[in-house]
Design a protein around this motif. Structure first.
Motif, PDB file in Angstrom:
ATOM      1  N   UNK A 250       2.653  18.096  20.272  1.00  0.00           N
ATOM      2  CA  UNK A 250       1.641  17.484  21.129  1.00  0.00           C
ATOM      3  C   UNK A 250       0.411  17.087  20.298  1.00  0.00           C
ATOM      4  N   UNK A 251       0.051  18.000  19.413  1.00  0.00           N
ATOM      5  CA  UNK A 251      -1.101  17.706  18.568  1.00  0.00           C
ATOM      6  C   UNK A 251      -0.864  16.452  17.720  1.00  0.00           C
ATOM      7  N   UNK A 252       0.320  16.417  17.133  1.00  0.00           N
ATOM      8  CA  UNK A 252       0.688  15.235  16.350  1.00  0.00           C
ATOM      9  C   UNK A 252       0.512  13.975  17.192  1.00  0.00           C
ATOM     10  N   UNK A 254      -1.135  13.502  19.821  1.00  0.00           N
ATOM     11  CA  UNK A 254      -2.521  13.188  20.162  1.00  0.00           C
ATOM     12  C   UNK A 254      -3.227  12.495  18.999  1.00  0.00           C
ATOM     13  N   UNK A 255      -2.971  13.047  17.810  1.00  0.00           N
ATOM     14  CA  UNK A 255      -3.601  12.459  16.634  1.00  0.00           C
ATOM     15  C   UNK A 255      -3.217  10.998  16.502  1.00  0.00           C
ATOM     16  N   UNK A 256      -1.914  10.764  16.641  1.00  0.00           N
ATOM     17  CA  UNK A 256      -1.485   9.376  16.479  1.00  0.00           C
ATOM     18  C   UNK A 256      -2.053   8.501  17.576  1.00  0.00           C
ATOM     19  N   UNK A 258      -4.898   8.904  18.961  1.00  0.00           N
ATOM     20  CA  UNK A 258      -6.287   8.580  18.598  1.00  0.00           C
ATOM     21  C   UNK A 258      -6.324   7.471  17.563  1.00  0.00           C
ATOM     22  N   UNK A 259      -5.462   7.637  16.566  1.00  0.00           N
ATOM     23  CA  UNK A 259      -5.437   6.623  15.521  1.00  0.00           C
ATOM     24  C   UNK A 259      -5.079   5.274  16.090  1.00  0.00           C
TER      25      UNK A 259
END
Lengths: 613, 460
Positions: A250-252, A254-256, A258-259
């Protein structure tokens, strides 16, 4: 100086001679007693002479003296003191008159001699002072020479020293460079050493840290603790979740996300920027087209320097409709086309503006008296030729004149003077003939020149017509060739046809002009084109366009009629002032005014257009 | 402009809460929380020792007070005065303490940078992060509070770890191509991380959030390098101040330098406005530029007035001859700050300590230079508009805006030497801090000045 002296006083020197002669003769006189005295007092003659002469004759030797004097005087060319003897034995009588005359003459001579002497003395003085002056000059110059020599030596020495210094400085520079190199090397080595040391130290430090960590952290430090009254809720109100693979994923995500959001945002911004820029570009393009399209029908001369550029105008016109769809195409397919067309247009605009600038400056410079039709090159060539001819003629005339003068001066002998007259007459007549011949030649040249100008004018017109023809042909060619847009190829064809027809109009208009240039090639094709346009099944919009186009073409034909005079103008703009002179001479002034007025209005109109948004 | 009365303060510890409602200040071992508007004391907490550091949590609910000497952190709640929390780092010691962006975790750095302990206020859990790098700016959070970047040092190599703040999960871990990393800083949009090397080498690296190296920039070699770095609030520009006395602006699309701002000692450009502070005795100060003098009741009039004069170019500024054989020479760009609208950049060249340079970022040129009578201590932009507050350690506050400049005497008995200042969130007031006092300054003329700014500058 000596020359001058001898020339001015030839008599004086002879007189002095006579004096010396005289004194030498005195030695031979019977009263040689006094000869010493005479010699001693040879220069201060004035007083002593009298005493000498008073002592010369005594009561006893009157006869002797007289005869002596007589002898002396006769040798000097004076008339004898005695009367002419009538008989051989008779004693010759003293002629008083002759004596007196002789005396007088002698006195005069004496006075003259004194004068001459004085002159000679002053001369001598003058020469002496001159001599002194020259000597001083000489010494001065010598001194100068010496000083300059010394200076030169000093300068040479300095030069040598400077060179020495320079060499030293070079050496120093080299040394410094070496030093810098060395220092840089040192810096580099120090840097590496420093880094190495740092690493070593850091390793040690890390080891210590590790030890410390073990010591401090590993034994259960009772002190390390949190004393809290009660745990508080999370800020978001949720409970903390366990860390699992899911959360990781999930964190991954989310990061992507955002990017991605960021990139999307940026893309949007860029798109917006792009769209705005496109809008500006489009607007500019439109303006350019509107600015350039009326021109292209007017100043045909633009074809001269940019044959290809006019075509792009038409292409732009043609592409107008397809533009809108084109903007939405991806950049890659359109980019090249777009940049090219813009570059072309820009070039046109630039050249046009430059031309306008030139015109303005020319108008300012030359006033309004320029109206030659011939292209500049022809003009220049022609004038050059004519000037050369004139030069030759002038030279011929000059040589003739010189010959004449030589002839006139050469025969100055008395014997030839008689002959000279008749020769001169002959010569004169011949020269007159030649003169008239020259005049005629000159007239011929003038006529020729005029004819040349006229021919050149004609040539210019013809050339213009030809250029137009070529332009139209090229235009057609280009339009036929351009695969501007595949989907719009029909449009393009249509437009090319239109443009062809409009050009045809122009050509017709031009063919009305006096010069007869065969239009056989171009005349054929436009007809076909016009037929083509008629035969094309025109949609309502295109038919509308057709109408407008025809209107435009009519307009343009009118323009062309008006412009023929203007078209000439850019050529004169290029023309030089020297060329203007005879063109003015060959043309009536009224026309000039008219043409310049035209050109003025023309430039004004364009200036106004430039100002338009 | 009004000034509040003077309150006691120690160690320059005075902070507005992030929501702008409260003001926390420290007096020795006491923490005082006041209401910003009334300045009445709301809470008073007593810590175990002299407070060395305070920090508001992001939600303005908690305040942490760090006592580094004792290795202690105490946390106070504003809502529940009786709630308390004490964290003892024990023999490991403590050198830094900060909140995580969620306001429920505290990150404590132990002595020698052995580790960072993450204490949670919600659960009993304690996390440790090993190998934090001992550097100037080793921890940075994104503005949205989601991620934390941490500089690390392992085996003589620099690394950066990116953590997800919500559960402290390591998201990315990568090594950086640096000799000795000195600082890291997130771009305001949280997608780019700037990493710069030690001052011995000019090198700045830009990493994406996912750890990709976006670009590297180096202006020169063999000389002292980067001294300060600042992102523009729009994330569009990265200003890099270096020891050669220049600021280089990098652009966010190409990451190339777009311009270079030199800080020469003489200003020749006639377009630049140079304000020179001049001291005047009050009798002579007729047409002074300074703000309407403080009200008569506010305090005794100062013995001398200072005002700004517009100097005509060329102006030569007072320079300091740096001592080059000592560490940390006073040269180069030591301070950098973008205005909140990204239109202006304020800088200070450390060997021209009296001057503040204001650059126009839109036109990329020098806009104004302020030369003070004494070295500039701090400057800070108004969070709402392009307005710069400057203090020089004297009893005056200086304000610059595109419309002009002014200097204000801080009233009070004796000299109130303004050593530091901080703006309130709204830009209506600011706290002026001296060695052992602080006061609030209310800019009631803000509206007037603001409109003037807008008219003149054409911004906002």
């Amino acid at each position: 100086m000596g020359d001058w002296m001898t020339v001015t006083d030839p008599g004086l020197s002879s007189e002095s001679k006579t004096i010396s002669q005289y004194t030498s003769e005195t030695k031979m006189s019977p009263s040689s007693l006094y000869s010493q005295q005479v010699l001693c007092s040879s220069i201060p003659l004035s007083k002593n002479v009298h005493s000498f002469f008073s002592a010369f004759c005594t009561e006893d030797n009157i006869e002797q003296s007289i005869s002596y004097l007589d002898q002396e005087l006769t040798t000097f060319g004076f008339p004898s003191l005695y009367e002419e003897s009538k008989g051989k034995e008779t004693k010759r009588e003293l002629n008083i008159v002759a004596v007196l005359n002789c005396m007088n003459e002698l006195l005069v001579l004496q006075r003259k001699n004194l004068l001459a002497q004085e002159n000679v003395e002053t001369q001598n003085l003058k020469l002496g002072s001159d001599m002194d002056h020259l000597q001083s000059c000489y010494s001065k110059l010598k001194e100068q020479l010496e000083t300059s020599r010394r200076e030169m030596i000093g300068l040479q020495e300095r030069d040598r020293q400077l060179q020495c210094k320079n060499r030293n400085l070079h050496q120093l520079l080299k040394n410094e460079k070496d030093e810098v190199q060395k220092l840089q090397n040192i810096i580099a080595s120090r840097a590496t050493q420093y880094n190495h040391d740092m690493k070593r130290k850091e390793r040690e430090y890390n080891k210590l840290k590790e030890r410390l960590h073990q010591l401090v952290m590993n034994k259960k430090d009772k002190k390390i603790a949190m004393d809290i009254l009660n745990y508080v809720g999370r800020a978001d109100g949720k409970r903390g979740s366990w860390r699992t693979g899911k959360t990781e994923a999930r964190n991954e995500d989310e990061m992507y996300k955002i990017l991605l959001n960021d990139y999307e945002y940026r893309q949007k911004q860029i798109l917006m920027e792009n769209a705005e820029l496109k809008k500006v570009l489009q607007q500019m393009k439109k303006e350019m087209i509107s600015l350039l399209s009326p021109q292209k029908k007017k100043p045909r001369e633009r074809v001269d320097d940019s044959t290809g550029t006019v075509i792009s105008d038409v292409e732009e016109d043609a592409g107008e409709l397809s533009r809108e769809s084109m903007w939405d195409l991806s950049c890659e397919t359109v980019r090249e086309q777009l940049t090219n067309s813009i570059r072309k247009q820009w070039r046109i605009l630039k050249s046009h503006v430059e031309k306008l600038d030139n015109q303005v400056s020319k108008v300012h410079l030359e006033g309004f008296n320029d109206e030659d039709v011939i292209s500049r090159q022809d003009h220049e060539q022609e004038t050059e030729k004519l000037e050369l001819e004139i030069q030759q003629c002038k030279e011929m005339i000059k040589t003739q004149q010189q010959l004449l003068q030589q002839l006139a001066t050469a025969c100055d002998d008395d014997t030839t003077s008689l002959l000279r007259d008749c020769y001169l007459l002959e010569e004169k007549e011949r020269l007159k003939e030649e003169w008239s011949l020259f005049k005629e030649q000159k007239k011929n040249f003038e006529r020729e020149r005029r004819s040349f100008t006229e021919a050149a004018i004609r040539l210019g017109l013809e050339r213009k017509a030809f250029e137009e023809e070529r332009a139209s042909w090229l235009k057609q060619q280009f339009l036929n060739m351009t695969t501007f847009d595949h989907q719009n190829s029909e449009n393009v064809k249509l437009f090319s046809a239109f443009s062809g027809s409009s050009d045809w109009d122009n050509l017709i208009v031009h063919s009305r002009q006096p010069q007869k240039k065969p239009h056989s090639v171009s005349n054929g094709s436009p007809v076909c084109m016009s037929k083509l346009t008629k035969s094309l099944p025109a949609s309502p919009s295109t038919s509308d366009f057709c109408q407008t186009r025809s209107c435009m073409s009519e307009h343009s034909s009118i323009n062309v009629l008006n412009i023929t005079a203007e078209e000439i103008k850019p050529n004169q703009v290029g023309g030089e002032c020297t060329n203007q002179k005879w063109s003015v001479a060959s043309r009536p002034g009224s026309q000039e005014g008219c043409y310049s007025g035209c050109s003025l209005s023309y430039t004004n109109s364009h200036v106004e257009k430039d100002d338009l948004p | 402009m009004n000034f509040s009365e003077v309150f006691k303060l120690s160690s320059l510890l005075c902070k507005f809460s992030p929501d702008g409602k409260y003001l926390a200040s420290c007096v020795q071992y006491r923490l005082v929380v006041r209401d910003v508007n009334t300045l009445q004391i709301l809470q008073l907490y007593t810590c175990l020792d002299q407070i060395q550091h305070i920090e508001w949590s992001a939600d303005s609910l908690f305040i942490l007070c760090a006592m580094y000497k004792r290795g202690l952190v105490q946390v106070w709640s504003l809502e529940q005065p009786e709630w308390h929390c004490k964290i003892d780092e024990g023999s490991a010691g403590l050198v830094a303490s900060c909140w995580s962006p969620d306001g429920r975790h505290i990150l404590n750095t132990t002595e020698f940078h052995l580790r960072i302990t993450v204490w949670s206020l919600c659960t009993k859990s304690v996390s440790y992060i090993k190998y934090p790098k001992a550097c100037l700016q080793g921890i940075t959070f994104t503005r949205d509070g989601r991620y934390m970047a941490l500089a690390e040092r392992r085996d003589c190599k620099d690394y950066v770890s990116i953590f997800v703040c919500s559960d402290w999960q390591l998201l990315r871990h990568f090594d950086t191509d640096t000799q000795d990393l000195t600082g890291i800083e997130w771009a305001p949009n949280g997608c780019v991380l700037a990493v710069w090397d030690t001052c011995l080498e000019y090198k700045i690296l830009l990493y994406s959030l996912d750890g990709r190296l976006l670009s590297t920039y180096s202006a020169y070699e063999w000389s002292l390098g980067i001294k300060s770095v600042a992102w523009s609030p729009s994330s569009q520009f990265l200003a890099v101040g270096s020891y050669d006395g220049k600021v280089r602006i990098l652009h966010h699309v190409t990451w190339k330098m777009i311009t270079e701002f030199g800080h020469p000692a003489t200003i020749n450009d006639p377009k630049t406005v140079v304000y020179k502070e001049a001291e005047k005795s009050p009798q002579l100060g007729l047409g002074c530029l300074s703000f309407p003098p403080p009200r008569a009741g506010a305090g005794p009039l100062p013995s001398s007035e200072s005002k700004y004069e517009i100097a005509s170019v060329p102006v030569s500024l007072q320079t300091l001859k740096p001592v080059t054989d000592r560490a940390n020479p006073k040269i180069g760009i030591g301070m950098l700050a973008f205005s909140p609208d990204s239109y202006f950049l304020a800088t200070r060249n450390d060997n021209i300590p009296n001057a503040v340079w204001v650059w126009d970022i839109q036109k990329l040129r020098l806009f104004a230079v302020l030369e003070q009578l004494s070295p500039v201590r701090t400057f800070q932009w108004d969070p709402q508009q392009p307005r710069l507050a400057i203090c020089t350690g004297g009893s005056r506050l200086y304000l610059w805006s595109p419309a002009g400049c002014m200097s204000v005497q801080v009233p009070g008995e004796g000299d109130f030497a303004v050593l530091s200042l901080c703006w309130h969130l709204s830009g209506d007031s600011m706290a002026l801090l001296s060695k052992d006092h602080f006061c609030l300054c209310f800019l009631e003329t803000e509206a007037v000045v603001g409109t003037a700014c807008r008219q003149l500058g054409g911004h906002t």
